[in-house]
Design an enzyme around this catalytic site. Sequence first.
Site, PDB file in Angstrom:
ATOM      1  N   GLU A 109      24.997   3.923  -1.483  1.00  0.00           N
ATOM      2  CA  GLU A 109      24.735   4.366  -2.852  1.00  0.00           C
ATOM      3  C   GLU A 109      24.683   5.894  -2.878  1.00  0.00           C
ATOM      4  O   GLU A 109      24.227   6.519  -1.915  1.00  0.00           O
ATOM      5  CB  GLU A 109      23.401   3.736  -3.305  1.00  0.00           C
ATOM      6  CG  GLU A 109      22.834   4.183  -4.623  1.00  0.00           C
ATOM      7  CD  GLU A 109      23.624   3.732  -5.840  1.00  0.00           C
ATOM      8  OE1 GLU A 109      24.838   4.002  -5.877  1.00  0.00           O
ATOM      9  OE2 GLU A 109      23.016   3.174  -6.767  1.00  0.00           O
ATOM     10  N   ASP A 110      25.148   6.485  -3.966  1.00  0.00           N
ATOM     11  CA  ASP A 110      25.112   7.944  -4.065  1.00  0.00           C
ATOM     12  C   ASP A 110      23.687   8.452  -4.278  1.00  0.00           C
ATOM     13  O   ASP A 110      23.211   9.317  -3.567  1.00  0.00           O
ATOM     14  CB  ASP A 110      26.059   8.452  -5.172  1.00  0.00           C
ATOM     15  CG  ASP A 110      25.829   7.775  -6.530  1.00  0.00           C
ATOM     16  OD1 ASP A 110      25.000   6.837  -6.617  1.00  0.00           O
ATOM     17  OD2 ASP A 110      26.478   8.181  -7.499  1.00  0.00           O
ATOM     18  N   ASP A 113      17.811   6.516  -8.562  1.00  0.00           N
ATOM     19  CA  ASP A 113      17.075   7.162  -9.650  1.00  0.00           C
ATOM     20  C   ASP A 113      15.955   6.213 -10.084  1.00  0.00           C
ATOM     21  O   ASP A 113      14.878   6.208  -9.490  1.00  0.00           O
ATOM     22  CB  ASP A 113      18.078   7.471 -10.770  1.00  0.00           C
ATOM     23  CG  ASP A 113      17.480   8.225 -11.939  1.00  0.00           C
ATOM     24  OD1 ASP A 113      16.511   8.962 -11.729  1.00  0.00           O
ATOM     25  OD2 ASP A 113      17.981   8.089 -13.070  1.00  0.00           O
ATOM     26  N   PHE A 161      19.137  16.350 -13.125  1.00  0.00           N
ATOM     27  CA  PHE A 161      20.413  15.648 -13.170  1.00  0.00           C
ATOM     28  C   PHE A 161      21.387  16.354 -12.237  1.00  0.00           C
ATOM     29  O   PHE A 161      21.660  17.537 -12.385  1.00  0.00           O
ATOM     30  CB  PHE A 161      20.979  15.563 -14.590  1.00  0.00           C
ATOM     31  CG  PHE A 161      22.004  14.478 -14.679  1.00  0.00           C
ATOM     32  CD1 PHE A 161      21.616  13.153 -14.830  1.00  0.00           C
ATOM     33  CD2 PHE A 161      23.364  14.756 -14.546  1.00  0.00           C
ATOM     34  CE1 PHE A 161      22.558  12.128 -14.868  1.00  0.00           C
ATOM     35  CE2 PHE A 161      24.314  13.738 -14.585  1.00  0.00           C
ATOM     36  CZ  PHE A 161      23.905  12.432 -14.747  1.00  0.00           C
ATOM     37  N   ARG A 174      32.833  15.154 -10.309  1.00  0.00           N
ATOM     38  CA  ARG A 174      32.775  14.308  -9.117  1.00  0.00           C
ATOM     39  C   ARG A 174      33.402  14.963  -7.885  1.00  0.00           C
ATOM     40  O   ARG A 174      33.029  14.679  -6.759  1.00  0.00           O
ATOM     41  CB  ARG A 174      33.512  12.979  -9.349  1.00  0.00           C
ATOM     42  CG  ARG A 174      32.791  11.995 -10.233  1.00  0.00           C
ATOM     43  CD  ARG A 174      33.398  10.608 -10.069  1.00  0.00           C
ATOM     44  NE  ARG A 174      33.077   9.721 -11.176  1.00  0.00           N
ATOM     45  CZ  ARG A 174      31.950   9.016 -11.280  1.00  0.00           C
ATOM     46  NH1 ARG A 174      31.033   9.099 -10.346  1.00  0.00           N
ATOM     47  NH2 ARG A 174      31.735   8.225 -12.318  1.00  0.00           N
TER      48      ARG A 174
HETATM   49  P1  IMP Z   1      19.328   3.791 -10.968  1.00  0.00           P
HETATM   50  O1  IMP Z   1      19.784   2.383 -11.238  1.00  0.00           O
HETATM   51  O2  IMP Z   1      18.505   4.344 -12.079  1.00  0.00           O
HETATM   52  O3  IMP Z   1      18.673   3.970  -9.614  1.00  0.00           O
HETATM   53  O4  IMP Z   1      20.607   4.699 -11.023  1.00  0.00           O
HETATM   54  C1  IMP Z   1      21.563   4.635 -10.058  1.00  0.00           C
HETATM   55  C2  IMP Z   1      22.867   5.221 -10.534  1.00  0.00           C
HETATM   56  O5  IMP Z   1      22.723   6.087 -11.664  1.00  0.00           O
HETATM   57  C3  IMP Z   1      23.455   6.083  -9.447  1.00  0.00           C
HETATM   58  O6  IMP Z   1      24.253   5.310  -8.596  1.00  0.00           O
HETATM   59  C4  IMP Z   1      24.260   7.091 -10.214  1.00  0.00           C
HETATM   60  O7  IMP Z   1      25.547   6.598 -10.468  1.00  0.00           O
HETATM   61  C5  IMP Z   1      23.522   7.239 -11.513  1.00  0.00           C
HETATM   62  N1  IMP Z   1      22.638   8.436 -11.461  1.00  0.00           N
HETATM   63  C6  IMP Z   1      21.302   8.461 -11.345  1.00  0.00           C
HETATM   64  N2  IMP Z   1      20.827   9.713 -11.298  1.00  0.00           N
HETATM   65  C7  IMP Z   1      21.916  10.515 -11.381  1.00  0.00           C
HETATM   66  C8  IMP Z   1      22.086  11.947 -11.360  1.00  0.00           C
HETATM   67  O8  IMP Z   1      21.148  12.758 -11.245  1.00  0.00           O
HETATM   68  N3  IMP Z   1      23.365  12.395 -11.460  1.00  0.00           N
HETATM   69  C9  IMP Z   1      24.431  11.556 -11.562  1.00  0.00           C
HETATM   70  N4  IMP Z   1      24.321  10.224 -11.566  1.00  0.00           N
HETATM   71  C10 IMP Z   1      23.062   9.703 -11.492  1.00  0.00           C
HETATM   72 MG    MG Z   2      26.356   5.084  -8.898  1.00  0.00          MG
END
Ligand code: IMP
Ligand code: MG
Length: 182
Positions: A109-110, A113, A161, A174
């Site tokens: 995973e990148d 959040d 962000f 990206r």
């Molecule tokens: P989560 O489900 O809230 O943990 O979000 C996960 C996904 O949201 C990540 O895989 C990203 O694609 C996107 N995401 C969350 N935070 C960021 C950020 O700061 N920048 C860009 N994408 C984000």
């Molecule tokens: Mg993602």
Amino acid sequence: MPTLNENTQLGGQALERIVFTAAELSERTHTLGRLISEAYTAQDRLLVLGLLKGSFLFMADLVRAIHLPLHVDFLIASSYGSDKVSSGDVQLLYDPAASLKGRAVLIVEDIIDSGTTLNRLIPRLKARDPTSVEVCALLHKRLTNLDHEARWVGFDAPNEFLVGYGLDYAEDFRHLPYVASL
Ligand code: IMP
Ligand code: MG
């Protein structure tokens, strides 16, 4: 390498500052590859599952730093539209063609959040009979406790962000070789 100022022109928004340089990302990715290589054996039949699109660059660098036989597949789970805030709704837009049964699955995973994506995804993958499921995330904002905490994390990320090295804002940024804040 283009400067932060030049890259400001590449998306609709201005970049604030570089948070992780290309050199820092590369060094940490190699360390993660070594740790992962030590954690599995060839008998584990490692399947590295990249979450698209955000993990594409990290995934490409990480698998080249893992010295074990492995297979690669991808998964598209979407929880964000063109907004900066998660909708909380996770859709599986592409499901791995590879069978998970009897394999050690490593999700790449990148950034973590809210954790919603992984919290929803992992039970669905576990239901397919893998021998194990682990997560390697490049960045972790440490905002919540995950149901299944990531075993490997590149860096703890500031609660800002972030874009670049796979991460986007409305599909822009990206391709940046570093991670910057908007
Ligand atoms: P989560 O489900 O809230 O943990 O979000 C996960 C996904 O949201 C990540 O895989 C990203 O694609 C996107 N995401 C969350 N935070 C960021 C950020 O700061 N920048 C860009 N994408 C984000
Ligand atoms: Mg993602």
